[in-house]
Design an enzyme around this catalytic site. Structure first.
Site, mmCIF file in Angstrom:
data_model
loop_
_atom_site.group_PDB
_atom_site.id
_atom_site.type_symbol
_atom_site.label_atom_id
_atom_site.label_comp_id
_atom_site.label_asym_id
_atom_site.label_seq_id
_atom_site.Cartn_x
_atom_site.Cartn_y
_atom_site.Cartn_z
ATOM 1 N N GLU A 1 46.922 49.625 -32.683
ATOM 2 C CA GLU A 1 47.659 50.166 -33.841
ATOM 3 C C GLU A 1 47.725 51.699 -33.827
ATOM 4 O O GLU A 1 47.383 52.365 -34.802
ATOM 5 C CB GLU A 1 47.058 49.643 -35.142
ATOM 6 C CG GLU A 1 47.199 48.138 -35.260
ATOM 7 C CD GLU A 1 46.742 47.563 -36.590
ATOM 8 O OE1 GLU A 1 45.962 48.218 -37.290
ATOM 9 O OE2 GLU A 1 47.185 46.455 -36.931
ATOM 10 N N GLU B 1 48.435 39.968 -33.084
ATOM 11 C CA GLU B 1 47.709 39.818 -34.355
ATOM 12 C C GLU B 1 48.683 39.334 -35.403
ATOM 13 O O GLU B 1 49.717 39.968 -35.619
ATOM 14 C CB GLU B 1 47.171 41.156 -34.864
ATOM 15 C CG GLU B 1 45.818 41.543 -34.431
ATOM 16 C CD GLU B 1 45.318 42.843 -35.083
ATOM 17 O OE1 GLU B 1 45.399 42.972 -36.315
ATOM 18 O OE2 GLU B 1 44.845 43.701 -34.328
HETATM 19 C C1 BG6 Z 1 44.561 45.292 -38.203
HETATM 20 C C2 BG6 Z 1 43.409 45.621 -37.324
HETATM 21 O O1 BG6 Z 1 44.936 46.471 -38.801
HETATM 22 O O2 BG6 Z 1 44.396 44.487 -39.305
HETATM 23 C C3 BG6 Z 1 42.230 44.685 -37.465
HETATM 24 O O3 BG6 Z 1 43.783 45.718 -35.972
HETATM 25 C C4 BG6 Z 1 42.032 44.313 -38.931
HETATM 26 O O4 BG6 Z 1 41.125 45.208 -36.845
HETATM 27 C C5 BG6 Z 1 43.288 43.593 -39.404
HETATM 28 O O5 BG6 Z 1 40.903 43.515 -39.165
HETATM 29 C C6 BG6 Z 1 43.250 43.089 -40.821
HETATM 30 O O6 BG6 Z 1 42.938 44.130 -41.696
HETATM 31 P P1 BG6 Z 1 41.695 44.031 -42.689
HETATM 32 O O7 BG6 Z 1 41.657 45.355 -43.368
HETATM 33 O O8 BG6 Z 1 41.999 42.922 -43.607
HETATM 34 O O9 BG6 Z 1 40.513 43.770 -41.823
#
Ligand code: BG6
Length: 471
Positions: free
Chosen positions: A168, A368
């Protein structure tokens, strides 16, 4: 007509190791920016300054990979924690215990027929580099990073094909996120745009050096940059709302891929800098140009879309600054959100894939996508996370629509995440996994692993090669 996914389609999941491993100081590991993260008191959480035990993945990774195998994963994205390999970040030689740990993990994945997809830099910059150099705010840290990448890639070149240079990267220059993503904090005596410029430049150079290093060591590697992609739409059709949405998308999202894929600053960014009296040293950027020819695919995380309303400001330079650095985006009135206010926007997923593919024309890898929910073990001893199944089903249908209607090339889909872990704010309550991580088992330090309902559903998605998303 349903999409038939390619037989080679990379179904699987992804995890960030700093958020799951625990064992913050085991076997020579140094602290990193996630371990030392203090969660903001305003968010009502208690202050913590260690990431232990997280999901105890450091000690239970064999079980976790076994569970991924049971779900029939074809690919698994994880991160090699920078401070486990170079504890302070400035050592020339790596910590062998760290390399051994990931070596075991990779061997196990390969034995299980799961393709490893390795992320470099995922909230894991050695704390020492963050404190001494202010992370990627300083150029020196790019050299330390390059040395780290060289050591890691040399060690794993025969086992790992897929590399992601920087998690990211587009979120690195903003607010509190900068500390976690780039190890940097804005010095008080500089403006937001000066900080933005410095972080964009140095993180892009870090990415570029990683690309060139990987390519040199491993000519057949498949290399990608990675962004968080969530479009922002105008809250109303008011022209200034539309303008604000366009500005925020450029500076929060597209810029990172615009630079990486073209190898130079786009005109809008050159003007952004010159309009603010910043001169560009083009000579400094030459690695970015060379690296742009070496990207095999683009990868992204997708969680949500947001809407923006425009600030009431006449002066366009100030309007831009306000939108980029101070604006609060919201959930669209037409969408629902989870408990943390993240909009649930499956159609936004389709639109995002289409926009990004039309703009860059490179194969996309979704590395993701998932939803944070409060899951609980029911009276029957099971975790019924039907809302997660619904979330995935809708997102996968929309991914399939992007392929079917718009010809978007998608090489794989990695769900976030195989197991529960600590959120980016160190919260275990916000769960993402197909496997529930619970209390310790008896007197051991081992933590319970319990497959949720979504575990079995996702397994059948993979085993039917996506067929069952239409049921
Ligand atoms: C992404 C990251 O921004 O979102 C992760 O790459 C992160 O590491 C995921 O866990 C979800 O965000 P959060 O704040 O709910 O953990």
């Amino acid at each position: 007509m349903n999409v038939e996914f390619d037989k080679e389609f990379l179904w699987g999941g992804a995890l960030s190791n700093v958020q799951a491993e625990g064992a913050s100081l085991e076997h020579g590991k140094g602290l990193n920016v996630y371990d030392t993260l203090i969660v903001d008191k305003e968010s009502g959480q208690k202050e913590v300054n260690s990431s232990d035990p997280a999901s105890n993945h450091y000690y239970q990774f064999e079980e976790d990979i076994q569970l991924m195998k049971e779900m029939s994963f074809k690919a698994y994205r994880f991160s090699i924690v920078w401070s486990r390999i170079h504890p302070n970040g400035n050592e020339r030689e790596p910590n062998q215990a760290g390399l051994d740990y990931y070596n075991k993990m990779i061997d196990l994945l390969l034995e299980a027929g799961i393709e490893p997809v390795v992320s470099l830099v995922h909230f894991d910059m050695p704390d020492y580099l963050a404190k001494k150099y202010n992370g990627f705010y300083s150029k020196e840290v790019i050299d330390f990073y390059e040395n780290h990448v060289t050591k890691v890639v040399n060690y794993f070149k025969d086992k790992v094909t897929y590399w992601i240079t920087y998690n990211e990267i587009n979120t690195a220059p903003f607010g509190n996120h900068a500390r976690l993503v780039a190890g940097a904090v804005k010095p008080e005596n500089i403006t937001n745009h000066e900080f933005y410029h410095q972080i964009v430049k140095n993180t892009q150079l870090a990415h570029a050096r990683a690309v060139l290093t990987i390519r040199k060591i491993s000519p057949t590697a498949k290399i990608s940059g990675m962004i968080n992609y969530g479009e922002v739409h105008p809250k109303t059709s008011k022209p200034n709302d539309v303008l604000a949405a366009s500005i925020i998308n450029r500076y929060h999202t597209y810029l990172a891929f615009d630079i990486m894929t073209d190898g130079e600053y786009p005109n809008y960014y050159k003007n952004f800098l010159t309009n603010r009296g910043i001169t560009i040293n083009f000579e400094e950027l030459k690695d970015i140009k060379s690296a742009s020819d070496e990207l095999d695919f683009l990868s992204l995380s997708y969680y949500q879309t947001r809407v923006i309303s425009s600030p009431e400001i006449e002066d366009l330079l100030k309007f831009e600054n306000e939108v980029i650095f101070n604006s609060e985006t919201e959930v669209s009135e037409y969408l629902l959100a989870n408990e943390w206010g993240w909009a649930i926007s499956p159609k936004g997923f389709r639109l995002s894939l289409e926009t990004i593919y039309d703009r860059y024309k490179k194969p996309l890898f979704i590395v993701e996508n998932g939803v944070g929910l409060v899951d609980e073990i029911g009276a029957d001893g099971e975790v019924d996370d039907t809302p997660r199944i619904n979330y995935y089903r809708e997102h996968l249908r929309n991914m399939s629509d992007a392929i079917k209607f718009s010809g978007v090339e998608v090489i794989g889909y990695l769900a976030w995440a195989p197991i529960d872990f600590l959120s980016s704010h160190k919260e275990m309550r916000k769960r993402y996994g197909f496997v529930y991580i619970g209390e310790s088992l008896g007197k051991t330090k081992k933590l319970l692993r319990l497959p949720k309902k979504s575990f079995y559903w996702y397994k059948s998605v993979i085993e039917s090669n996506g067929e069952i998303i239409n049921e």
